[in-house]
Motif scaffolding. Structure first.
Motif, PDB file in Angstrom:
ATOM      1  N   PHE A 338       0.805  -1.220   0.000  1.00  0.00           N
ATOM      2  CA  PHE A 338       0.000   0.000   0.000  1.00  0.00           C
ATOM      3  C   PHE A 338       0.844   1.279   0.000  1.00  0.00           C
ATOM      4  CE2 PHE A 338      -2.918  -3.249   1.268  1.00  0.00           C
ATOM      5  CZ  PHE A 338      -4.161  -2.821   0.879  1.00  0.00           C
ATOM      6  N   ARG A 339       2.148   1.155  -0.199  1.00  0.00           N
ATOM      7  CA  ARG A 339       3.032   2.320  -0.214  1.00  0.00           C
ATOM      8  C   ARG A 339       2.576   3.439  -1.162  1.00  0.00           C
ATOM      9  NH1 ARG A 339       6.711   3.605   3.736  1.00  0.00           N
ATOM     10  NH2 ARG A 339       7.874   1.752   4.382  1.00  0.00           N
ATOM     11  N   PRO A 340       2.043   3.120  -2.357  1.00  0.00           N
ATOM     12  CA  PRO A 340       1.641   4.187  -3.287  1.00  0.00           C
ATOM     13  C   PRO A 340       0.581   5.140  -2.718  1.00  0.00           C
ATOM     14  CG  PRO A 340       1.809   2.100  -4.448  1.00  0.00           C
ATOM     15  CD  PRO A 340       1.955   1.789  -2.995  1.00  0.00           C
ATOM     16  N   MET A 341      -0.150   4.708  -1.677  1.00  0.00           N
ATOM     17  CA  MET A 341      -1.198   5.576  -1.136  1.00  0.00           C
ATOM     18  C   MET A 341      -0.630   6.720  -0.297  1.00  0.00           C
ATOM     19  SD  MET A 341      -2.857   3.302   1.972  1.00  0.00           S
ATOM     20  CE  MET A 341      -3.715   4.674   2.731  1.00  0.00           C
ATOM     21  N   GLU A 342       0.673   6.709  -0.028  1.00  0.00           N
ATOM     22  CA  GLU A 342       1.269   7.806   0.739  1.00  0.00           C
ATOM     23  C   GLU A 342       1.060   9.154   0.046  1.00  0.00           C
ATOM     24  OE1 GLU A 342       5.340   7.186   1.841  1.00  0.00           O
ATOM     25  OE2 GLU A 342       4.992   5.094   2.395  1.00  0.00           O
ATOM     26  N   GLY A 343       1.005   9.132  -1.276  1.00  0.00           N
ATOM     27  CA  GLY A 343       0.796  10.364  -2.028  1.00  0.00           C
ATOM     28  C   GLY A 343      -0.609  10.926  -1.924  1.00  0.00           C
ATOM     29  N   LEU A 344      -1.519  10.182  -1.280  1.00  0.00           N
ATOM     30  CA  LEU A 344      -2.912  10.628  -1.153  1.00  0.00           C
ATOM     31  C   LEU A 344      -3.163  11.423   0.126  1.00  0.00           C
ATOM     32  CD1 LEU A 344      -4.719   7.311  -2.205  1.00  0.00           C
ATOM     33  CD2 LEU A 344      -4.022   9.215  -3.674  1.00  0.00           C
ATOM     34  N   PHE A 345      -2.237  11.353   1.069  1.00  0.00           N
ATOM     35  CA  PHE A 345      -2.484  11.897   2.400  1.00  0.00           C
ATOM     36  C   PHE A 345      -2.723  13.406   2.405  1.00  0.00           C
ATOM     37  CE2 PHE A 345      -1.382   7.831   3.968  1.00  0.00           C
ATOM     38  CZ  PHE A 345      -1.744   7.778   5.298  1.00  0.00           C
ATOM     39  N   LEU A 346      -1.917  14.168   1.677  1.00  0.00           N
ATOM     40  CA  LEU A 346      -1.977  15.626   1.771  1.00  0.00           C
ATOM     41  C   LEU A 346      -3.373  16.162   1.487  1.00  0.00           C
ATOM     42  CD1 LEU A 346      -0.654  18.389   2.134  1.00  0.00           C
ATOM     43  CD2 LEU A 346      -0.017  18.321  -0.295  1.00  0.00           C
ATOM     44  N   TRP A 347      -3.923  15.809   0.325  1.00  0.00           N
ATOM     45  CA  TRP A 347      -5.235  16.351  -0.049  1.00  0.00           C
ATOM     46  C   TRP A 347      -6.349  15.774   0.804  1.00  0.00           C
ATOM     47  CZ3 TRP A 347      -5.363  20.616  -2.689  1.00  0.00           C
ATOM     48  CH2 TRP A 347      -4.313  20.922  -3.566  1.00  0.00           C
ATOM     49  N   GLN A 348      -6.212  14.527   1.226  1.00  0.00           N
ATOM     50  CA  GLN A 348      -7.226  13.931   2.102  1.00  0.00           C
ATOM     51  C   GLN A 348      -7.251  14.639   3.455  1.00  0.00           C
ATOM     52  OE1 GLN A 348      -9.315  11.252   1.265  1.00  0.00           O
ATOM     53  NE2 GLN A 348     -10.398  11.658   3.176  1.00  0.00           N
ATOM     54  N   LEU A 349      -6.079  14.907   4.012  1.00  0.00           N
ATOM     55  CA  LEU A 349      -5.992  15.588   5.306  1.00  0.00           C
ATOM     56  C   LEU A 349      -6.534  17.016   5.212  1.00  0.00           C
ATOM     57  CD1 LEU A 349      -2.431  14.373   6.326  1.00  0.00           C
ATOM     58  CD2 LEU A 349      -4.575  13.670   7.386  1.00  0.00           C
ATOM     59  N   LEU A 350      -6.178  17.719   4.140  1.00  0.00           N
ATOM     60  CA  LEU A 350      -6.695  19.079   3.949  1.00  0.00           C
ATOM     61  C   LEU A 350      -8.214  19.058   3.821  1.00  0.00           C
ATOM     62  CD1 LEU A 350      -4.078  20.537   1.420  1.00  0.00           C
ATOM     63  CD2 LEU A 350      -4.381  21.198   3.828  1.00  0.00           C
ATOM     64  N   GLY A 351      -8.729  18.103   3.056  1.00  0.00           N
ATOM     65  CA  GLY A 351     -10.178  17.979   2.898  1.00  0.00           C
ATOM     66  C   GLY A 351     -10.874  17.674   4.203  1.00  0.00           C
ATOM     67  N   ASP A 352     -10.267  16.817   5.021  1.00  0.00           N
ATOM     68  CA  ASP A 352     -10.876  16.465   6.310  1.00  0.00           C
ATOM     69  C   ASP A 352     -10.877  17.650   7.271  1.00  0.00           C
ATOM     70  OD1 ASP A 352     -11.494  13.897   5.556  1.00  0.00           O
ATOM     71  OD2 ASP A 352      -9.632  13.039   6.310  1.00  0.00           O
ATOM     72  N   PHE A 353      -9.829  18.460   7.209  1.00  0.00           N
ATOM     73  CA  PHE A 353      -9.781  19.648   8.074  1.00  0.00           C
ATOM     74  C   PHE A 353     -10.923  20.602   7.714  1.00  0.00           C
ATOM     75  CE2 PHE A 353      -8.267  23.863   9.391  1.00  0.00           C
ATOM     76  CZ  PHE A 353      -7.862  23.602  10.691  1.00  0.00           C
ATOM     77  N   VAL A 354     -11.118  20.842   6.418  1.00  0.00           N
ATOM     78  CA  VAL A 354     -12.216  21.718   5.969  1.00  0.00           C
ATOM     79  C   VAL A 354     -13.564  21.069   6.277  1.00  0.00           C
ATOM     80  CG1 VAL A 354     -13.249  22.880   3.977  1.00  0.00           C
ATOM     81  CG2 VAL A 354     -10.761  22.702   4.163  1.00  0.00           C
ATOM     82  N   LYS A 355     -13.621  19.743   6.175  1.00  0.00           N
ATOM     83  CA  LYS A 355     -14.854  19.014   6.481  1.00  0.00           C
ATOM     84  C   LYS A 355     -15.302  19.277   7.913  1.00  0.00           C
ATOM     85  CE  LYS A 355     -16.649  14.265   6.688  1.00  0.00           C
ATOM     86  NZ  LYS A 355     -16.332  12.834   6.402  1.00  0.00           N
ATOM     87  N   VAL A 356     -14.367  19.211   8.854  1.00  0.00           N
ATOM     88  CA  VAL A 356     -14.700  19.460  10.270  1.00  0.00           C
ATOM     89  C   VAL A 356     -15.112  20.922  10.466  1.00  0.00           C
ATOM     90  CG1 VAL A 356     -13.822  19.469  12.629  1.00  0.00           C
ATOM     91  CG2 VAL A 356     -13.218  17.592  11.088  1.00  0.00           C
ATOM     92  N   LEU A 357     -14.398  21.839   9.815  1.00  0.00           N
ATOM     93  CA  LEU A 357     -14.769  23.258   9.902  1.00  0.00           C
ATOM     94  C   LEU A 357     -16.225  23.474   9.504  1.00  0.00           C
ATOM     95  CD1 LEU A 357     -11.694  25.118   8.303  1.00  0.00           C
ATOM     96  CD2 LEU A 357     -12.432  25.257  10.697  1.00  0.00           C
TER      97      LEU A 357
END
Length: 440
Positions: A338-357
């Motif tokens: 699952f190493r290739p999924m490391e490149g997905l973290f940045l946008w997912q984390l940013l989206g989740d932060f805005v989601k909580v807001l």
């Protein structure tokens, strides 16, 4: 951290007990163990199929109970001292829900091949899994019916204990099935997990056996359905549409990129769900009941910004830590595959932060039953998630487009929420602060 603890101790009306924390931790640990087992014994391709089945099961669970859960909790709580009205409530919900559940079960059973083709593209030998789901679905409905009654009677400790025991039972069954039958076992565990909890809930039913005589055909009151309809539809829409959109996005990834990449995206959404569970639990326990009792814009504004100042910086630091530790998290929760999924973290984390807001403010729509505002904003989010995901996946020609779409969709959703509540949160009050209309 001390400010966060003080915020919870001084403000949370529904106290977060050790049992509630244990329940959340149990769910997270159960999810992590199951994810690890899937990664080791099945791999990324299997995880994509499991994700589609999980979304299907989630949507049809909601359909089978007609989204009644929260409405039943409210009216059982209101009528628990009035036996006649209580009888009407639980009788109407029981028999209406029974008919709906049997209909959905038969629909799934006799259309298992069609459903298989939709949620398992290129795999045509899992129709038996769909039929197993159809058979156990009534037990899930009975479980949720029992849960709603116990919740209405404020039997919170019993509910939490049942949830903890149920989670432990479900993960043990899932691990055993995955070990013995691999992908097929994982799929079976998905369809039976929630229904298994009914075995534990029987204990709670025995404790409330005095209510069973109140369930009578002659007490069915169809006018009650009108009362509960707003609660049902507000639960119905997102809990059905979001899983369906997730299936559509995942299927698009499968058809255009491949099963393995769809599995990576599913893995990313799982990690997202785990780390957000604490925050969403805090909001459900405090924000929703607090907003329900607020009747003026000043207090609403104060609560929103208090949450932003106290919780959001901690969440931001936590997400930053997750981003920095992503190589470690991927290998511990999943495997090297699952190493290739490391490149997905940045946008997912940013989206989740805005989601909580956005969620913090959007809870006001639920608290004040702003029906059409809620439906329109949720519909907007669902449509944006689908449109942006499909277009960005094609544009990037990779699953990177799916996580970018996640961020963009919630950013647009946050913008819509601010349009609705902007004058309340940032404007100068031109009405009396006690004016409830400012909140509606």
């Amino acid at each position: 951290m001390r400010r966060l603890i003080d915020y919870i101790n001084n403000n949370v009306l529904v106290k977060i007990t050790s049992l509630q924390i244990a329940s959340v931790v149990t769910r997270i640990v159960a999810g992590l163990l199951t994810s690890k087992a899937i990664a080791v014994f099945i791999g990324a391709e299997g995880l994509a199929l499991i994700g589609n089945l999980r979304n299907f099961v989630s949507a049809f669970h909601t359909i089978s109970i007609l989204g009644f859960y929260k409405g039943v909790v409210k009216y059982v709580s209101d009528f628990k001292e009035n036996l006649e009205e209580l009888s009407k409530t639980i009788s109407t919900v029981f028999y209406t829900g029974f008919i709906a559940t049997i209909f959905v079960s038969l629909l799934c059973y006799f259309n298992a091949e069609l459903i298989n083709d939709i949620i398992f593209p290129s795999y045509n030998h899992y129709t038996k899994i769909i039929r197993v789901f159809a058979i156990v679905l009534p037990f899930y409905a009975l479980n949720m019916f029992s849960f709603s009654i116990m919740n209405g009677f404020s039997k919170y400790k019993i509910l939490i204990v049942i949830n903890i025991i149920g989670q432990i039972l479900s993960v043990l069954v899932a691990l055993l099935l995955i070990y013995q039958m691999e992908l097929k076992g994982a799929l079976i565990s998905v369809v039976i997990a929630e229904s298994l909890i009914f075995l534990i809930t029987l204990v709670g039913i025995v404790n409330r056996r005095s209510l069973i005589p109140l369930i009578k055909v002659k007490s069915v009151d169809f006018t009650f359905l009108k009362k509960i309809s707003s609660y049902s539809f507000m639960a119905f829409f997102p809990m059905i549409m979001l899983p369906i959109v997730a299936i559509a996005i995942r299927s698009h990834i499968i058809e255009n990129i491949g099963y393995k990449d769809a599995g990576f995206w599913e893995a990313m959404t799982r990690i997202s769900k785990y780390y957000l569970m604490f925050v969403t639990s805090l909001m459900a326990l405090y924000i929703l009941p607090r907003f329900a009792e607020i009747d003026n814009r000043a207090d609403f504004k104060k609560e929103v910004f208090s949450f932003y100042k106290t919780v959001m910086p901690k969440l931001g630091l936590g997400l930053l830590l997750i981003y920095l530790l992503r190589p470690f998290i991927v290998t511990v929760v999943f495997t090297e595959e699952f190493r290739p999924m490391e490149g997905l973290f940045l946008w997912q984390l940013l989206g989740d932060f805005v989601k909580v807001l956005s969620m913090v403010i959007a809870y006001q729509l639920l608290a004040k039953k702003m029906f059409w505002h809620y439906i329109i904003t949720e519909a907007f989010l669902v449509v944006m998630l689908y449109i942006t995901s499909i277009n960005f996946i094609d544009m990037f020609n990779s699953i990177q487009g799916a996580v970018v779409a996640h961020f963009v969709s919630y950013l647009l959703y946050f913008g819509v929420i601010l349009l609705i509540f902007g004058s309340t949160l940032f404007g100068i009050d031109k009405v009396d602060d006690r004016d409830e209309s400012a909140l509606n």
